[in-house]
Design a protein around this motif. Structure first.
Motif, PDB file in Angstrom:
ATOM      1  N   GLY A 145       0.803  -1.218   0.000  1.00 15.89           N
ATOM      2  CA  GLY A 145       0.000   0.000   0.000  1.00 15.89           C
ATOM      3  C   GLY A 145       0.834   1.265   0.000  1.00 15.89           C
ATOM      4  O   GLY A 145       0.497   2.247  -0.675  1.00 15.89           O
ATOM      5  N   ASN A 146       1.931   1.234   0.756  1.00 13.17           N
ATOM      6  CA  ASN A 146       2.778   2.414   0.803  1.00 13.17           C
ATOM      7  C   ASN A 146       3.455   2.664  -0.549  1.00 13.17           C
ATOM      8  O   ASN A 146       3.625   3.814  -0.980  1.00 13.17           O
ATOM      9  N   ALA A 147       3.823   1.574  -1.249  1.00  9.36           N
ATOM     10  CA  ALA A 147       4.404   1.715  -2.582  1.00  9.36           C
ATOM     11  C   ALA A 147       3.374   2.282  -3.555  1.00  9.36           C
ATOM     12  O   ALA A 147       3.691   3.108  -4.425  1.00  9.36           O
ATOM     13  N   PHE A 148       2.126   1.861  -3.410  1.00 10.26           N
ATOM     14  CA  PHE A 148       1.041   2.373  -4.252  1.00 10.26           C
ATOM     15  C   PHE A 148       0.885   3.881  -4.028  1.00 10.26           C
ATOM     16  O   PHE A 148       0.791   4.665  -4.987  1.00 10.26           O
ATOM     17  N   LYS A 149       0.861   4.288  -2.772  1.00 14.41           N
ATOM     18  CA  LYS A 149       0.748   5.718  -2.443  1.00 14.41           C
ATOM     19  C   LYS A 149       1.926   6.503  -3.010  1.00 14.41           C
ATOM     20  O   LYS A 149       1.739   7.598  -3.572  1.00 14.41           O
ATOM     21  N   SER A 150       3.128   5.965  -2.895  1.00  9.04           N
ATOM     22  CA  SER A 150       4.314   6.645  -3.434  1.00  9.04           C
ATOM     23  C   SER A 150       4.210   6.822  -4.942  1.00  9.04           C
ATOM     24  O   SER A 150       4.588   7.868  -5.486  1.00  9.04           O
ATOM     25  N   LEU A 153       1.843   9.721  -5.692  1.00  9.00           N
ATOM     26  CA  LEU A 153       2.487  11.015  -5.448  1.00  9.00           C
ATOM     27  C   LEU A 153       3.582  11.296  -6.483  1.00  9.00           C
ATOM     28  O   LEU A 153       3.768  12.452  -6.889  1.00  9.00           O
ATOM     29  N   ASP A 154       4.290  10.257  -6.907  1.00  2.00           N
ATOM     30  CA  ASP A 154       5.310  10.451  -7.948  1.00  2.00           C
ATOM     31  C   ASP A 154       4.672  10.934  -9.249  1.00  2.00           C
ATOM     32  O   ASP A 154       5.198  11.828  -9.922  1.00  2.00           O
ATOM     33  N   PHE A 155       3.533  10.333  -9.608  1.00  2.44           N
ATOM     34  CA  PHE A 155       2.859  10.780 -10.827  1.00  2.44           C
ATOM     35  C   PHE A 155       2.301  12.189 -10.658  1.00  2.44           C
ATOM     36  O   PHE A 155       2.291  12.980 -11.608  1.00  2.44           O
ATOM     37  N   TRP A 156       1.843  12.531  -9.457  1.00  4.74           N
ATOM     38  CA  TRP A 156       1.383  13.906  -9.180  1.00  4.74           C
ATOM     39  C   TRP A 156       2.515  14.902  -9.445  1.00  4.74           C
ATOM     40  O   TRP A 156       2.301  15.937 -10.070  1.00  4.74           O
ATOM     41  N   ASN A 248      -4.647  11.419  10.565  1.00  2.00           N
ATOM     42  CA  ASN A 248      -3.658  12.177   9.802  1.00  2.00           C
ATOM     43  C   ASN A 248      -3.643  11.656   8.379  1.00  2.00           C
ATOM     44  O   ASN A 248      -3.958  10.504   8.121  1.00  2.00           O
ATOM     45  N   PHE A 249      -3.335  12.525   7.462  1.00  2.00           N
ATOM     46  CA  PHE A 249      -3.434  12.174   6.050  1.00  2.00           C
ATOM     47  C   PHE A 249      -2.514  13.082   5.253  1.00  2.00           C
ATOM     48  O   PHE A 249      -2.062  14.120   5.748  1.00  2.00           O
ATOM     49  N   THR A 250      -2.244  12.684   4.029  1.00  2.00           N
ATOM     50  CA  THR A 250      -1.331  13.433   3.181  1.00  2.00           C
ATOM     51  C   THR A 250      -2.108  14.324   2.229  1.00  2.00           C
ATOM     52  O   THR A 250      -3.006  13.858   1.525  1.00  2.00           O
ATOM     53  N   LEU A 251      -1.754  15.602   2.223  1.00  2.00           N
ATOM     54  CA  LEU A 251      -2.297  16.554   1.263  1.00  2.00           C
ATOM     55  C   LEU A 251      -1.211  16.901   0.254  1.00  2.00           C
ATOM     56  O   LEU A 251      -0.046  17.071   0.614  1.00  2.00           O
ATOM     57  N   ARG A 507      -7.177  -4.174 -11.004  1.00  8.24           N
ATOM     58  CA  ARG A 507      -6.753  -3.818 -12.351  1.00  8.24           C
ATOM     59  C   ARG A 507      -5.959  -2.502 -12.314  1.00  8.24           C
ATOM     60  O   ARG A 507      -6.314  -1.504 -12.932  1.00  8.24           O
ATOM     61  N   PHE A 508      -4.857  -2.483 -11.556  1.00  7.59           N
ATOM     62  CA  PHE A 508      -4.076  -1.255 -11.446  1.00  7.59           C
ATOM     63  C   PHE A 508      -3.381  -0.927 -12.763  1.00  7.59           C
ATOM     64  O   PHE A 508      -2.766  -1.809 -13.374  1.00  7.59           O
ATOM     65  N   PRO A 509      -3.438   0.329 -13.203  1.00  4.17           N
ATOM     66  CA  PRO A 509      -2.613   0.717 -14.354  1.00  4.17           C
ATOM     67  C   PRO A 509      -1.134   0.572 -14.003  1.00  4.17           C
ATOM     68  O   PRO A 509      -0.737   0.652 -12.832  1.00  4.17           O
ATOM     69  N   LEU A 510      -0.314   0.337 -15.011  1.00  5.24           N
ATOM     70  CA  LEU A 510       1.131   0.189 -14.787  1.00  5.24           C
ATOM     71  C   LEU A 510       1.714   1.382 -14.041  1.00  5.24           C
ATOM     72  O   LEU A 510       2.665   1.250 -13.273  1.00  5.24           O
ATOM     73  N   LEU A 511       1.116   2.551 -14.270  1.00  5.10           N
ATOM     74  CA  LEU A 511       1.592   3.788 -13.665  1.00  5.10           C
ATOM     75  C   LEU A 511       1.668   3.712 -12.151  1.00  5.10           C
ATOM     76  O   LEU A 511       2.602   4.213 -11.533  1.00  5.10           O
ATOM     77  N   VAL A 512       0.663   3.077 -11.533  1.00  3.49           N
ATOM     78  CA  VAL A 512       0.576   3.075 -10.067  1.00  3.49           C
ATOM     79  C   VAL A 512       0.729   1.696  -9.448  1.00  3.49           C
ATOM     80  O   VAL A 512       0.786   1.586  -8.218  1.00  3.49           O
ATOM     81  N   ALA A 513       0.760   0.647 -10.244  1.00  5.88           N
ATOM     82  CA  ALA A 513       0.889  -0.702  -9.679  1.00  5.88           C
ATOM     83  C   ALA A 513       2.121  -0.772  -8.784  1.00  5.88           C
ATOM     84  O   ALA A 513       3.223  -0.454  -9.222  1.00  5.88           O
ATOM     85  N   PRO A 514       1.972  -1.170  -7.522  1.00  7.80           N
ATOM     86  CA  PRO A 514       3.118  -1.175  -6.607  1.00  7.80           C
ATOM     87  C   PRO A 514       4.171  -2.212  -6.975  1.00  7.80           C
ATOM     88  O   PRO A 514       5.351  -2.031  -6.714  1.00  7.80           O
ATOM     89  N   ILE A 515       3.743  -3.305  -7.573  1.00  8.97           N
ATOM     90  CA  ILE A 515       4.655  -4.362  -8.029  1.00  8.97           C
ATOM     91  C   ILE A 515       4.389  -4.558  -9.513  1.00  8.97           C
ATOM     92  O   ILE A 515       3.262  -4.855  -9.916  1.00  8.97           O
ATOM     93  N   LYS A 516       5.390  -4.367 -10.333  1.00  9.05           N
ATOM     94  CA  LYS A 516       5.192  -4.453 -11.777  1.00  9.05           C
ATOM     95  C   LYS A 516       5.250  -5.888 -12.280  1.00  9.05           C
ATOM     96  O   LYS A 516       4.649  -6.216 -13.308  1.00  9.05           O
TER      97      LYS A 516
END
Length: 629
Positions: A145-150, A153-156, A248-251, A507-516
């Motif tokens: 999950g943390n990799a997914f969140k990263s 944010l990387d794509f942002w 707490n949450f990330t903005l 069905r995660f897009p490659l862009l955000v899939a935590p494990i490719k």
């Protein structure tokens, strides 16, 4: 023709969606009852909101027909046949009402089941777990999950910060209260005592307090933008709502500074042709539904206030849909007058539909220069000059006593007064000791007394640059909400090979899939394990996130686990010369040499090739083993 009695009832749906818009009873000389019902709506997505509205419509139709039957029975000379006909219509309406009620109950039950399936899968695969494994603790990210969140944010950063040449700012979470605009409290710290002050979950104040440095860095030219990400806090905690109401949450926030007199954008043409769901203010006030609009037309018709605001609305749409948000479950809703701050020119929210309803995930607003000017009162960006200036000083103590929880909105409204409004209030306060004052955010007028506000003209230092001609376009992304909606929009089930069990897939897009990619030997033999380790080492060197599984579980079980993790590709080592490569959603497999496989994975993950390209280039693999459960 005799008198006609129309039974009309209020309907929040547009005419095309109304199950029963009018029921009319015409009494002819023969007193024949005539019923007229609108045609049934065309099939549409049975969202819970729609089903509730439909049920309310049918209940109103039943009530109206019941009243018609009672009225008919009370009329003298009405035949039994006429009454029976009216009763039959009432029975038919009750049957439709019962069916609608059953459909709503089924939809609610299905929604709960869907929520549980998604959340159980997330917990089982360690995307999210309770903070300390204690019941009631907030959900927190774990790998993956943390990799997914990263990845989100990387794509942002790629989509906004790099593509728009924005500056990046960091700033402490805990700052002096004197750095905050008077009367406007943002949540930058949390005190655990009972008498803690409530603040808003906002982190972007680190940008306006550093405006002078940013302006200098940009050679004192407009427009420019700055962005930051930061953990924020809230005291409205609801652990049952997971990522929607966590403590707490990330903005991720952006502030774009632009000339107030020129809000055109040179790249607006790039997004002007986008068409997506919008919910303008006028449609909401008229009780109408969301509609599809072309962005360029929305700006030219002044539905959206200006090009720069429209440009960023378009960029937000592209960001969310490229992440994997379903465009048919994404809408942009304009704030109503009582939702907007008095100093704001226009505000929109990107709302995403999930099983919890429509969730506000991104705020896009033209906030004029309110925050910036409040900070510039105590900052210096150029040589000052002395000018006579209106000073409005609300008494927070007196306003708090008078207006309790509404104090903040009254303070903001007072501080946002024009010079003319302020001088008129000062005159009224001096003459009568009190004045009526309209507060738009409250939707009503309040009475201000002389001890609640000080209004005076004072000589002050002002900087040569006219920052009163600035506007700030702000974008605020609540990443946890976006991520949960992504989880739901990416989740689906498909039957197992035997057809008796439903398998879960993200069905995660490659862009955000935590494990490719996953790598595992078909059987736990030394030769296959060595090849799997070699491939994993090459994937690591190519910076491709992957997992190696040499546990010896069945190949079907490992594919099922990979699907629940949302892994796009799986490499199975079943020989020492070549391997199979499987695509998650189609379950198609190709045969690739060991020397080429990492290169193939690299190309499809970075977008140099598509799976269709790969299928044309390499032979299809026909499984000879039970590779699917």
């Amino acid at each position: 023709m005799g008198p006609t009695l129309n039974f009309l009832f209020k309907n929040p749906l547009p005419p095309s969606d109304r199950p029963f818009s009018t029921i009319s009873r015409s009494l002819t000389p023969s007193k024949t009852l005539i019923l007229r019902a609108a045609p049934s709506p065309s099939p549409m997505a049975a969202s819970e909101d729609y089903l509730r509205r439909s049920l309310a419509e049918k209940q109103t139709a039943v009530d109206a027909q019941s009243e018609a039957v009672r009225a008919l029975k009370a009329l003298p000379g009405v035949s039994e046949d006429e009454i029976d006909a009216a009763v039959e219509v009432l029975k038919a309406l009750k049957v439709e009402h019962g069916a609608a009620k059953k459909q709503l109950r089924s939809a609610v039950s299905g929604k709960v089941a869907f929520q549980k399936a998604v959340e159980n899968t997330l917990k089982r695969r360690f995307f999210l777990i309770r903070g300390s494994m204690i019941s009631g603790e907030p959900l927190t990210y774990r790998h993956p999950g943390n990799a997914f969140k990263s990845n989100v944010l990387d794509f942002w950063r790629q989509h906004f910060v790099l593509a728009e040449c924005m500056m990046q700012v960091d700033h402490p979470c805990v700052i002096s209260e004197y750095m905050l605009p008077s009367g406007v409290w943002y949540l930058v710290a949390v005190r655990l005592s009972v008498d803690c002050r409530c603040m808003w979950p906002k982190t972007a104040q680190g940008i306006p307090v550093n405006f002078n440095y940013l302006y200098d860095y940009n050679d004192e030219k407009l427009p420019f933008a700055a962005a930051r990400t930061r953990v924020a806090f809230r005291n409205e905690i609801s652990p049952c709502q997971g990522l929607f109401r966590d403590g707490n949450f990330t903005l991720a926030e952006i502030e774009h500074f632009v000339d107030h007199e020129d809000k055109s954008h040179p790249k607006f043409v790039d997004v002007a042709g986008l068409e997506f769901l919008m919910f303008p203010r006028e449609e909401q006030l008229a009780g109408k539904s969301v509609k599809s609009m072309v962005l360029g037309e929305a700006v030219s018709e002044a539905t959206i206030n200006n090009e720069t605001l429209g440009y960023f609305i378009g960029r937000v749409y592209l960001f969310l849909t490229r992440l994997g948000i379903d465009k048919d479950r994404l809408r942009f809703r304009q704030h109503l007058p009582n939702e907007m701050a008095q100093y704001a020119a226009d505000c929109w929210d990107a709302e995403i539909e999930c099983s919890y309803g429509w969730i506000e995930c991104v705020g896009i607003a033209d906030r004029s220069a309110y925050d910036l000017l409040a900070h510039l009162e105590k900052s210096r960006v150029s040589e000052p000059r002395e000018v006579e200036k209106l000073v409005i000083t609300p008494s927070e103590e007196q306003l708090g006593l008078a207006f309790k929880g509404n104090q903040r909105m009254v303070v903001e409204a007072l501080e946002a007064m024009s010079e003319k409004e302020a001088l008129e209030m000062k005159e009224a306060l001096d003459d009568k000791g009190e004045a009526d004052f309209q507060v738009c955010t409250l939707g009503k007028s309040v009475r201000i007394k002389k001890n609640m506000v000080s209004i005076s003209m004072e000589r002050k230092e002002e900087h040569q640059t006219d920052f009163y001609n600035l506007s700030v376009i702000t974008l605020s992304f609540v990443t946890g909400r976006i991520i949960y909606c992504l989880f739901e929009h990416s989740f689906y089930t498909r039957p197992s090979k035997s057809g008796d069990v439903q398998r879960n897939v993200f069905r995660f897009p490659l862009l955000v899939a935590p494990i490719k990619c996953t790598v595992f030997p078909l059987i736990k033999s030394q030769q296959f394990v060595e090849v799997a380790n070699l491939i994993a080492k090459s994937l690591k060197a190519a910076n491709i996130s992957h997992e190696l599984d040499v546990t010896g579980k069945s190949i079907g079980k490992r594919y099922a686990i990979s699907d629940e993790l949302g892994v796009p590709y799986a490499i199975t080592v079943d020989s020492t010369a070549s391997v199979t490569m499987r695509q998650r959603d189609s379950k198609e497999q190709i045969r690739v040499s060991i020397e080429e496989v990492v290169s193939v994975v690299k190309k499809v993950t970075v977008g140099q090739s598509t799976w269709a390209d790969v299928l044309c280039r390499y032979p299809t693999h026909v499984a000879t083993h039970a590779d699917e459960l």
